[in-house]
Each structure stands twice: as structure tokens, then as C-alpha cells.
Design an enzyme around this catalytic site. Sequence first.
Site, PDB file in Angstrom:
ATOM      1  N   LYS A  93      43.486  63.190  49.061  1.00 29.01           N
ATOM      2  CA  LYS A  93      43.565  64.530  49.575  1.00 29.01           C
ATOM      3  C   LYS A  93      45.039  65.341  48.897  1.00 29.01           C
ATOM      4  CE  LYS A  93      44.169  64.094  54.067  1.00 29.01           C
ATOM      5  NZ  LYS A  93      44.075  62.542  54.066  1.00 29.01           N
ATOM      6  N   ARG A 114      42.903  68.764  61.720  1.00 29.62           N
ATOM      7  CA  ARG A 114      42.482  67.111  62.195  1.00 29.62           C
ATOM      8  C   ARG A 114      42.210  66.833  63.230  1.00 29.62           C
ATOM      9  NH1 ARG A 114      46.928  65.164  58.380  1.00 29.62           N
ATOM     10  NH2 ARG A 114      46.970  63.186  59.028  1.00 29.62           N
ATOM     11  N   ARG A 137      51.633  53.733  47.251  1.00 31.71           N
ATOM     12  CA  ARG A 137      51.895  55.173  46.781  1.00 31.71           C
ATOM     13  C   ARG A 137      53.435  55.470  46.841  1.00 31.71           C
ATOM     14  NH1 ARG A 137      49.705  60.046  50.527  1.00 31.71           N
ATOM     15  NH2 ARG A 137      50.445  58.265  52.540  1.00 31.71           N
ATOM     16  N   ARG A 139      57.111  56.583  51.490  1.00 28.94           N
ATOM     17  CA  ARG A 139      57.076  57.355  52.857  1.00 28.94           C
ATOM     18  C   ARG A 139      57.284  56.501  54.019  1.00 28.94           C
ATOM     19  NH1 ARG A 139      51.958  61.346  52.961  1.00 28.94           N
ATOM     20  NH2 ARG A 139      51.619  60.306  55.028  1.00 28.94           N
ATOM     21  N   ARG A 150      47.524  55.399  62.185  1.00 32.75           N
ATOM     22  CA  ARG A 150      46.876  56.572  61.622  1.00 32.75           C
ATOM     23  C   ARG A 150      45.277  56.469  61.305  1.00 32.75           C
ATOM     24  NH1 ARG A 150      50.434  56.416  56.402  1.00 32.75           N
ATOM     25  NH2 ARG A 150      49.309  58.142  55.452  1.00 32.75           N
TER      26      ARG A 150
HETATM   27  P1  AP5 Z   1      47.265  60.768  48.371  1.00 29.14           P
HETATM   28  O1  AP5 Z   1      46.452  61.853  47.590  1.00 29.14           O
HETATM   29  O2  AP5 Z   1      48.445  60.633  48.394  1.00 29.14           O
HETATM   30  O3  AP5 Z   1      46.277  60.590  49.760  1.00 29.14           O
HETATM   31  P2  AP5 Z   1      46.124  61.577  51.115  1.00 29.14           P
HETATM   32  O4  AP5 Z   1      44.623  61.626  51.433  1.00 29.14           O
HETATM   33  O5  AP5 Z   1      46.854  62.850  50.591  1.00 29.14           O
HETATM   34  O6  AP5 Z   1      46.776  60.699  52.215  1.00 29.14           O
HETATM   35  P3  AP5 Z   1      48.077  61.112  53.081  1.00 29.14           P
HETATM   36  O7  AP5 Z   1      48.397  59.609  53.357  1.00 29.14           O
HETATM   37  O8  AP5 Z   1      48.875  61.834  52.511  1.00 29.14           O
HETATM   38  O9  AP5 Z   1      47.286  61.656  54.320  1.00 29.14           O
HETATM   39  P4  AP5 Z   1      47.542  61.628  55.700  1.00 29.14           P
HETATM   40  O10 AP5 Z   1      46.649  62.566  56.178  1.00 29.14           O
HETATM   41  O11 AP5 Z   1      47.592  60.230  56.393  1.00 29.14           O
HETATM   42  O12 AP5 Z   1      48.959  61.969  55.763  1.00 29.14           O
HETATM   43  P5  AP5 Z   1      49.733  63.599  55.974  1.00 29.14           P
HETATM   44  O13 AP5 Z   1      50.943  63.842  55.018  1.00 29.14           O
HETATM   45  O14 AP5 Z   1      48.570  64.733  56.099  1.00 29.14           O
HETATM   46  O15 AP5 Z   1      46.540  59.382  47.576  1.00 29.14           O
HETATM   47  C1  AP5 Z   1      47.119  58.014  48.109  1.00 29.14           C
HETATM   48  C2  AP5 Z   1      47.550  57.154  47.105  1.00 29.14           C
HETATM   49  O16 AP5 Z   1      46.337  56.733  46.424  1.00 29.14           O
HETATM   50  C3  AP5 Z   1      48.355  57.649  46.195  1.00 29.14           C
HETATM   51  O17 AP5 Z   1      49.103  56.687  45.595  1.00 29.14           O
HETATM   52  C4  AP5 Z   1      47.409  58.276  44.759  1.00 29.14           C
HETATM   53  O18 AP5 Z   1      48.097  58.008  43.400  1.00 29.14           O
HETATM   54  C5  AP5 Z   1      46.249  57.071  44.991  1.00 29.14           C
HETATM   55  N1  AP5 Z   1      45.073  57.673  44.489  1.00 29.14           N
HETATM   56  C6  AP5 Z   1      44.458  58.796  44.802  1.00 29.14           C
HETATM   57  N2  AP5 Z   1      43.376  59.105  44.493  1.00 29.14           N
HETATM   58  C7  AP5 Z   1      42.988  58.010  43.665  1.00 29.14           C
HETATM   59  C8  AP5 Z   1      41.959  57.525  43.064  1.00 29.14           C
HETATM   60  N3  AP5 Z   1      40.893  58.182  42.719  1.00 29.14           N
HETATM   61  N4  AP5 Z   1      41.909  56.273  42.498  1.00 29.14           N
HETATM   62  C9  AP5 Z   1      42.797  55.327  42.630  1.00 29.14           C
HETATM   63  N5  AP5 Z   1      44.023  55.706  43.157  1.00 29.14           N
HETATM   64  C10 AP5 Z   1      44.173  57.138  43.785  1.00 29.14           C
HETATM   65  O19 AP5 Z   1      50.306  63.329  57.536  1.00 29.14           O
HETATM   66  C11 AP5 Z   1      51.178  62.750  57.883  1.00 29.14           C
HETATM   67  C12 AP5 Z   1      51.574  62.740  59.219  1.00 29.14           C
HETATM   68  O20 AP5 Z   1      51.896  63.995  59.389  1.00 29.14           O
HETATM   69  C13 AP5 Z   1      50.485  62.363  60.221  1.00 29.14           C
HETATM   70  O21 AP5 Z   1      50.030  60.915  60.457  1.00 29.14           O
HETATM   71  C14 AP5 Z   1      50.826  63.251  61.540  1.00 29.14           C
HETATM   72  O22 AP5 Z   1      51.585  62.573  62.226  1.00 29.14           O
HETATM   73  C15 AP5 Z   1      51.133  64.519  60.886  1.00 29.14           C
HETATM   74  N6  AP5 Z   1      50.450  65.558  60.519  1.00 29.14           N
HETATM   75  C16 AP5 Z   1      50.035  66.087  59.560  1.00 29.14           C
HETATM   76  N7  AP5 Z   1      49.168  67.184  59.589  1.00 29.14           N
HETATM   77  C17 AP5 Z   1      48.665  67.196  60.926  1.00 29.14           C
HETATM   78  C18 AP5 Z   1      47.899  67.905  61.691  1.00 29.14           C
HETATM   79  N8  AP5 Z   1      47.004  68.886  61.133  1.00 29.14           N
HETATM   80  N9  AP5 Z   1      47.939  67.848  63.034  1.00 29.14           N
HETATM   81  C19 AP5 Z   1      48.803  66.774  63.491  1.00 29.14           C
HETATM   82  N10 AP5 Z   1      49.589  66.058  63.077  1.00 29.14           N
HETATM   83  C20 AP5 Z   1      49.748  65.949  61.571  1.00 29.14           C
END
Ligand code: AP5
Length: 254
Positions: free
Chosen positions: A32, A111, A151, A184, A195
Amino acid sequence: MSTNSASHSAAPAEAPFLPGPILLLGAPGVGKGTQAQILVAHFGIPQISTGDLLRAIRNDPAKASTPDGALAKSLMDRGQLVPDELVNQIVANRLTEPDTVNGYILDGFPRTLAQAQWLDAHLVQINSPAPIIAVEIQVDEPQLLRRITGRRTCPKCNRIYNIYFNPPQVKGVCDDDTMLLCQRADDTEEAFQKRMEEYRAKTLPVIPHYKAAGRFRTVNGDAPLGTVSKDILCALKDLRGVSSDCSASETGVR
Ligand code: AP5
């Protein structure tokens, strides 16, 4: 022929496509954040990542010591979601910023079903020019774990790398600003499993909400970055009813 008449007879220039408010859905590590950064460069609209906004609170000593900040930190480090009210308020504040007028990319929000319902109501309340449309990115779970543990992120520009799939030119250093890359706190296998549990239990129910409203598409995220971006672009045009010569990849848009 005068310059004037020539310009009158010319076909009108096609207005560039802007998708308006959009959101990217998917399990941890589907890409994402990576795709949001590509869409920011393509459309010139901002990315709003609730994960990044919450990490900014967690990393700011003044904010992290407030009750909300301390709660967010402990829940995030364990891979659990923070309370809806707190995240909704953060998003409401961010949507008052002037850079959101032409649209924006929500990454990691909503989410929970409650967040999705709140967002729909909030966009009506603030007279959003268009309802939100949702694109889910799908990747199998074994691949996700490798993406998460590999990552690395630049602490200055937030550019996302992966030591297996998308490494920087110099090991451990950002290509753009030579900062040392970070891992991270929640990118451990243990926090990833938590997660995923949270995702299955709380975020998957968001999908039928957008499907029922006819505002949902799925793309295959297990493909090269450019293929995934192209499929997302096709999905967005389709959802906004824009006719185009866009052809999604074979496993592309559903
Ligand atoms: P990346 O693009 O970084 O993945 P992502 O989908 O953004 O994953 P996240 O782990 O950031 O999502 P998340 O939803 O768990 O975390 P968030 O920060 O939102 O890609 C991942 C890796 O894959 C990278 O290394 C990249 O290079 C590689 N990659 C990408 N595309 C590729 C491809 N096509 N081929 C090969 N490799 C590829 O949330 C963190 C925490 O915040 C949550 O756990 C929660 O505690 C809190 N939080 C955030 N939002 C909320 C909410 N709305 N409500 C409640 N709590 C929340």
C-alpha cells in the site's frame, strides 16, 4: 489561417485524469505504502498514511507522553489497532489541509467497519466532491512475511525499500538523501502474525462495505511494481467511469 482560428479548430486537450479521494486496502506488506508513493508522483495528490501519522506521534517526545500517544505506541508495537476515535480524529484533521482539495490517497485507513462508516458520513458532512473509491491489493501470506521482514525505510523521506526485492544502491543507505535506513519496530515475525490476525478479524469486513456500494476493485499485488501501479490506475479509471485505452495485466483487476 490566423493563430486564433487554428486554436479554435484544434481538438480540445484532454483533461488529465485525477481520481479524487481514493483508498488502498490490503494486508500488512501488500505494498500500500509503496504504491501510494508511486500514485503521489503520478497524480500530485497527497498520501495520507494513518500508520505514518501515528508513528510521527509515537516518535515525537511531547506527543508520545500524552495518554493518546502512549496508548498508540503500546498498541502499534504489539501489532494491534489503535482506537477508532483517535484515528478518525487524526484523519479529520488531515483532511482540512488545503493539499487535499484535488483528491488524496488514504493508505491504511479505514481498517475497521466503524472507520469506513465514519469516513462515508464525514465526506458527506465536509461536502467532498466525490465519494471515496477503494482498491484492494492482494498478495499471498508467505510472500508478505518476506516483504515485512525485508522492509527498510528512510527516516527522512519515508522512501520504502526491501533488502530482497527492492534494495538501495548502497546497502543500508537511502538513494535519495544518504540517510541510514531503519527497520520498523513492528516488522518482526511475531508482530506480523498479530497484525495479520487483526487484519482478518477487523479489516476484511470493510471489503463487503465498499463492494455493496459498487466502489471496490481488487488488483494482484504479487507482480512487478510497475504492473501493480498500472492495474491500480486501470481500476481507478474504471471506478470513476472514465473511458480509456487502459488494459490491465492478465491477472490484473477484479
Ligand atoms: P509496503 O508498501 O511498505 O507495504 P504496506 O502495505 O504499506 O504495509 P504496512 O506494513 O505499512 O501496512 P500496515 O497496514 O501493516 O501498517 P501501517 O503503517 O498502516 O511494502 C512492504 C514491503 O514489500 C516493502 O519492503 C516493499 O519494498 C516491498 N514491496 C512492495 N511492493 C512490492 C512488489 N510488487 N514486489 C516485491 N516487493 C514489494 O500501520 C501500522 C500500525 O499502525 C498498525 O498495526 C496499527 O497499530 C496502527 N494503525 C494504522 N492505521 C490504523 C487505523 N486506521 N486504525 C487503527 N490502527 C491503525
